[in-house]
Design a protein around this motif. Sequence first.
Motif, PDB file in Angstrom:
ATOM      1  N   ASP A 267      -8.002   7.160   2.475  1.00 29.79           N
ATOM      2  CA  ASP A 267      -7.357   6.090   3.257  1.00 29.79           C
ATOM      3  C   ASP A 267      -8.005   4.746   2.955  1.00 29.79           C
ATOM      4  O   ASP A 267      -7.328   3.752   2.742  1.00 29.79           O
ATOM      5  CB  ASP A 267      -7.533   6.360   4.763  1.00 29.79           C
ATOM      6  N   LYS A 270      -7.062   3.516  -0.354  1.00 35.35           N
ATOM      7  CA  LYS A 270      -5.667   3.053  -0.327  1.00 35.35           C
ATOM      8  C   LYS A 270      -5.580   1.661   0.296  1.00 35.35           C
ATOM      9  O   LYS A 270      -4.900   0.776  -0.203  1.00 35.35           O
ATOM     10  CB  LYS A 270      -4.899   4.031   0.557  1.00 35.35           C
ATOM     11  N   ILE A 271      -6.344   1.476   1.385  1.00 35.61           N
ATOM     12  CA  ILE A 271      -6.325   0.186   2.072  1.00 35.61           C
ATOM     13  C   ILE A 271      -6.897  -0.892   1.165  1.00 35.61           C
ATOM     14  O   ILE A 271      -6.329  -1.963   1.006  1.00 35.61           O
ATOM     15  CB  ILE A 271      -7.116   0.275   3.396  1.00 35.61           C
ATOM     16  N   GLU A 272      -8.041  -0.566   0.526  1.00 31.28           N
ATOM     17  CA  GLU A 272      -8.677  -1.557  -0.345  1.00 31.28           C
ATOM     18  C   GLU A 272      -7.777  -1.921  -1.514  1.00 31.28           C
ATOM     19  O   GLU A 272      -7.796  -3.041  -2.002  1.00 31.28           O
ATOM     20  CB  GLU A 272     -10.012  -1.011  -0.886  1.00 31.28           C
ATOM     21  N   LEU A 276      -1.622   0.680   1.455  1.00 31.52           N
ATOM     22  CA  LEU A 276      -1.269   1.334   2.714  1.00 31.52           C
ATOM     23  C   LEU A 276       0.052   0.766   3.219  1.00 31.52           C
ATOM     24  O   LEU A 276       0.214  -0.450   3.307  1.00 31.52           O
ATOM     25  CB  LEU A 276      -2.371   1.108   3.747  1.00 31.52           C
ATOM     26  N   ARG A 325       0.000   6.251  12.074  1.00 39.11           N
ATOM     27  CA  ARG A 325      -1.105   5.303  11.909  1.00 39.11           C
ATOM     28  C   ARG A 325      -1.640   4.860  13.269  1.00 39.11           C
ATOM     29  O   ARG A 325      -2.842   4.666  13.426  1.00 39.11           O
ATOM     30  CB  ARG A 325      -0.664   4.097  11.081  1.00 39.11           C
ATOM     31  N   ILE A 405     -11.263   1.366   8.918  1.00 43.53           N
ATOM     32  CA  ILE A 405      -9.883   1.783   8.647  1.00 43.53           C
ATOM     33  C   ILE A 405      -8.980   1.351   9.812  1.00 43.53           C
ATOM     34  O   ILE A 405      -7.904   0.791   9.599  1.00 43.53           O
ATOM     35  CB  ILE A 405      -9.810   3.311   8.403  1.00 43.53           C
ATOM     36  N   ARG A 408      -8.250  -2.334   9.623  1.00 44.86           N
ATOM     37  CA  ARG A 408      -7.321  -2.688   8.533  1.00 44.86           C
ATOM     38  C   ARG A 408      -5.899  -2.259   8.892  1.00 44.86           C
ATOM     39  O   ARG A 408      -4.944  -2.968   8.603  1.00 44.86           O
ATOM     40  CB  ARG A 408      -7.727  -2.027   7.213  1.00 44.86           C
ATOM     41  N   ILE A 409      -5.759  -1.079   9.506  1.00 44.98           N
ATOM     42  CA  ILE A 409      -4.408  -0.639   9.896  1.00 44.98           C
ATOM     43  C   ILE A 409      -3.837  -1.621  10.909  1.00 44.98           C
ATOM     44  O   ILE A 409      -2.690  -2.053  10.815  1.00 44.98           O
ATOM     45  CB  ILE A 409      -4.435   0.798  10.486  1.00 44.98           C
ATOM     46  N   LEU A 412      -2.666  -4.741   9.394  1.00 50.02           N
ATOM     47  CA  LEU A 412      -1.357  -4.531   8.769  1.00 50.02           C
ATOM     48  C   LEU A 412      -0.248  -4.608   9.822  1.00 50.02           C
ATOM     49  O   LEU A 412       0.883  -4.990   9.536  1.00 50.02           O
ATOM     50  CB  LEU A 412      -1.358  -3.144   8.115  1.00 50.02           C
TER      51      LEU A 412
END
Length: 582
Positions: A267, A270-272, A276, A325, A405, A408-409, A412
């Motif tokens: 995860d 993916k975020i970096e 995502l 999420r 994480i 960051r989610i 988003l």
Amino acid sequence: MDKITDKYHQPVNTDPKRQDLLFDLKEVSKRTYQLGLSALSLGVFLSVYDAFIGMYVSSFLLACFCLAILMFVVLKWQDAIKDLTISIFSVICGLLICLVLLEGLQTDQYLYFFPALIAVPLVVDLKHKQGKKPGIFVGIMIFAFVACIVIGNYVPPLADFTAGQSARLALVNRFTALGSTIVLAALYTFFEKKYIEEIVSQSDRVINTKTQFLATMGHELRTPLNGIIGIVNLLKQENSATRQAEYISILQSSADHMLQQVNDILDFNKIEAGKLELHPITINLSNFLLNVCLPFKVLSANSNVEVLADIDRQLDILVLADDMRLTQVLNNIFANALKFTGNGYVKLKATCLKKNDKQIAVDFVIEDTGIGIDKADQEKIFEGFWQVYHEGTRELTGTGLGLTICNRILQLMGAKLSLESEKGRGSKFSFGLTFNIAHVAPLPIPLKPVADNGDLKLLRVLLAEDNKINMMVAKKALTSFGATVDAAYDGVEALARLEDFPHYDIVLLDLEMPVMNGYEAVFEIKKKYPLVPVIAFTASLVDQKMLADLLASGFNDCILKPFNPQQLSTVIKKHTGVKEGV
Ligand code: ADP
């Protein structure tokens, strides 16, 4: 005393914006302003000097040049022109050509081409790909220089001035041209040095991040792995059936822990990489939140911690949200709160802040009465791989990626995770989200058929998997459901099996196999046996894009490894249609 653990060294900073620091065009354009203003000051000085020694036409020409530069700087300031650099260079070249026409070559004004040439790499970022731009600048300069030499040699000077005036001006021009060349060359060296230092420190950062990542993951994966190895040894030594059940449950929880960590890394990665994605579906917000709290209520049933949910009645509404999420975020914060609270309560409070026909703004607070977080550590826990070591309470667990994480989610989703905490008094994590209101009821979730033993007994399955352990596990699960399973260890073998028996009910294909991988194999299989359903068997985290790629490659569906036997049976039944419910 609590301290930030230093075994993970520094926090990771993989912000992609940092990568662009070297090529900060804003800085370059700031330097173009500086170059414009320097040219303006030099022009004013020379114009005044020319007037002082009686060269009034030259002085007037230089004054016009100053006005032109000033005009371009102001226009750029007002955003009326796009490119200040090209305007300044064109005006400098135009001025030098006019001065040569006026004065000939004897006043040495063409020497100003040297500082102007050195200014090019200072104001045009040569390291950043800008197409032909640097070439255009150098081309203009060389063309203007050659034009000056040709004009100076073949066209007689337009202005009349004495040999004394010419000698005095030539001396000033030589000194100022030499002086500005030296200053610009020193500046160029300074910026180059800064650039190289930044590259070196960036590469150090990458090496540190890699070392830190490997150290963290090595440590975190070794912990449950040691547990697994220890328990396997005990299982070999002891024969007691009750003990075995206990050991197996420890094995299961260690494996789940490892899987969670690997998922966290995937995860985070993916975020970096900015990959995502959110996939909103229609949910009832208050039901959703109650469901999130439920497992924690069960978990804390026999402890001194009460799990409370205070959900605003106005949240009994259908909204569009990425339930997976959002669950991930709430679960992580809730799990931390329970982990670090020995007494008291952990409470989820969701309050409606604003609501209209289209949207609803909700404030989420997860509050606990646990050990709290020191002020000094509060910022750091949102950075990847940071954990606070709480002396005397418990061992470090986890990768320290959870809150990063979550944050960051939430970013988003257009929100930010905030923390209020006092050491010894508990913590309060909060964030606000605005949801679009949905007007269509969610599709009822189909009840998962329960796979009894013998459920798949009429099926003949071809399983292609190169890893012997995965093969054994999948084969056991399938045969326990009654299916007949034929094994292949790569794509070529799978094709050979199909050649011998083309009537398999379903084919399960691992994606990564030697000789012929899953993608190549599905292509060949679908060419010859288009009606046989083929399922991708993969350990990758499959997102919407990958799923679309798999379907486009010919797969009918996919099953993630490690799989849950129930899911395996459900997917197989779904694609073997007639056998459903047998
Ligand atoms: P991990 O995945 O290792 O738990 P997190 O990013 O979720 O990492 O948390 C980082 C650190 O923040 C934890 O190791 C813990 O020390 C601290 N922390 C998080 N939530 C709380 C809380 N509710 N109370 C006290 N400390 C907390």
